[in-house]
Design an enzyme around this catalytic site. Sequence first.
Site, PDB file in Angstrom:
ATOM      1  N   ASP A   1       0.858  -1.177   0.000  1.00 16.34           N
ATOM      2  CA  ASP A   1       0.000   0.000   0.000  1.00 16.34           C
ATOM      3  C   ASP A   1       0.898   1.232   0.000  1.00 16.34           C
ATOM      4  OD1 ASP A   1      -2.256   1.575   0.003  1.00 16.34           O
ATOM      5  OD2 ASP A   1      -3.250   0.445   1.583  1.00 16.34           O
ATOM      6  N   CYS A   2       0.319   2.360  -0.360  1.00 19.00           N
ATOM      7  CA  CYS A   2       1.149   3.539  -0.624  1.00 19.00           C
ATOM      8  C   CYS A   2       1.768   4.102   0.653  1.00 19.00           C
ATOM      9  CB  CYS A   2       0.335   4.590  -1.345  1.00 19.00           C
ATOM     10  SG  CYS A   2      -0.168   4.030  -2.988  1.00 19.00           S
TER      11      CYS A   2
END
Length: 799
Positions: free
Chosen positions: A290-291
């Site tokens: 995930d970012c």
Amino acid sequence: MGFLSGSLTTLALVYTAAGLTYPDCANGPLARNEICRMSDDPAKRAAALVAAMTIDEKLANLVDQSLGTQRLGLSRYDWWNEALHGVAYSPGVSYNGSGDFSSATSFPAPILTSAAFDDELVEEIGLAIGAEARAFANGGHAGLDFWTPNINPFKDPRWGRGLETPGEDPFRIAGYVKHLLRGMEWASQDPESSKKRQVIATCKHYAAYDLERWNGHVRYSFDAIVSMQDLVEYYLPPFRQCARDSNVGSIMCSYNSVNGTPACASEYLMQTVLREHWNWTKHNNYIVSDCNAVHNIYADHKWLPDAAHAAGAAYTAGTDNVCEAGGWTTDVVGAYQQGLLSNATIDRALRRQYEGLVRADYWATFHEGEVVGFRSYGSEYVNTEQAQSLALQAATDGIVLLKNDGTLPVNFRKNQTVAVIGFWANELVTQKMLGNYFGRPPFYRTPAYAASQLGLKVNYASGSENDTAAIGKHPIRCMTNRSLDAAKASDIIFFFGGIDTSTETEDHDRTTITWPESQLSLLKSLSSLGKPVVVAQLGTSIDNTPLLQNKNISSILWAGYPGMYGGTAAFDVISGKKAPAGRLPITQYPTNYTDQVPMTDMSLRPSGTNPGRTYKWYNNAVQEFGFGLHYTKFKIEFGAPYGNRTKRNPPVFQSNLLLEDCEETHRDLCHLLSMPIVITNKGNVTSDFVALAFTSTQQGPAPQPIKELASYKRVRNIRPGEARKETLDFTFGSFSRVNERGDTVLYDGAYCLGLDVPEQATLCFEILGGNQVLDVWPQPKPGNGTVNGTIAARPLRSG
């Protein structure tokens, strides 16, 4: 972000608006590299490309905005593409201002589509989304991978991202994702035999992720303490479907830690469970973070001292690509230079990524230049009549009727006057129907529009404190007056209220689950006028008790986030053009639930500090999972030969004998029984009916769940007086339990099946033949022991 690509005739790199033209496998620098030999093994093709890259080129391509390499004619590639319920705004996706690729079909958010309990519908939607996504990629407006679906179980009504999920039940989620992936990735071909993907899907967020920002706790630093039993029984089954059974192309590791280890640095989760136990290696599938989840490893979890150590730990544990956002970068160079990231790990990560693209025909040559297969999809695959029809069907099929005094359906008269009131009722705020992770739909069909299309005279008022026309010192009073004026001038009042993504969304959890006070006040005034009042609720779970108890509220429809056809879908149900048959995919909790358990408590079972979570463990719901009314009366019962059984004459199933005949690789998928049922429409309206079967037992570890969904089927168009015969199928996994160490076991003893919500029929039987261990769960390796049933991992340290 834009893409770069090699020209068909030169080594120059060409920018397009976004996306890319495909690498030139006929005349480009890679034409003689094995990567361009379509008949060769995809793993060998990917390895050949990686072998041709320098270390600097490799390090530049380990993140979501991969830089490519001009020397090899390898274009930039942006891995961040979204398609939760249609091609969606994201760094890798762009839209033209008009004409081709200026819009994409916007389906309902997953929470509403799931409420239809129709896996065939889900597969058709997946097929449509995949085709549109592929066309966008071919047209230079997207990549080939898409970060969807979100399959974290929605166990707490406060979670801001619950609308992105198929609901609270892991069995329902698994069915949803199985068919979504079959359509989206495999174009409805058999995943076991198919070698090419329409697009690459990404199951997210792995694992135990369902907290955004709540009372000082944030997802970036949250440590989810989960027992092994809850982890295996509740949080992981959707991912098991993705990895073990559906061979999804990609999985995203989550922000949070799980029992002390950041998910994107957990060798246990990514290697031991995903790749070894579930054998998620058939296509060398890759994991993306995930970012900024890797940045969070050191900056928020404080698990490691700096960015280089975080990068080294993540890639080494099994993360293959890291999403960067908000200016934070991943120190892959520092990790390599400090010996924290080996050449073997770098090559492994790149081979996995590029094999995914190989299987999506990113590198391809075609006979005599004729482009075929998924590469041939053009703009004609976008916004098709079939896709638009599916978007409307999914919205109407998912709508749930929660209350009705007979007002619905309404047989409208021509030019009848109706009040259409509410914050999502008109065309000024149409995006509210879309939820989040949406794209640009070709049009919006709002409630006000839909009512006008029926030939009704519409008196509109926003009914919202967001009413931009309400000015002065008393905007709410002004809002109320306008709504009351519209209502007084109308025969019937339709109120389109609830909550939206200003209340529940990514990075924002709720603290209350009540109706907004201003809307309750307005509804009280509207319902005092002595006219029929129909409420259509946007959003996920809120406590409807005040509306259910108000005798002057005629009907309630739950509409989730219905997408671009939200208004048409609502009025198709209101008018009786489509009879409602949706079922709640989530529990509707009472207001005081939020005072009884903190969001940080990950446990499912009731305790002194937890009343229990989901319908499995919580028994004081306002309206429970699976609830849904109809315009007709249905009777559901067990068919012959089981329909007349008594407790003194229960059926017996010999598990040991049945397992001997099972050819499934995984014992939980072995067929145990098929149960005939009969659904009779005893009313006068043709309608669909969702058959739900729940299992209950006192076998296995205590405490036992109240019940668990074991089978479901949507049966369509049952005519008045018709008795439709159907069959529900059950596997060994349908009746299994998970013990404290995570093993899945089918226990000897008595079981019962209950049909419908509320329950209409019960059948009890015995399963004999000895306790059958269906799955022996892998325990953490030495050094990662267990404490009270949870994984106790030790962080890495420098030096």
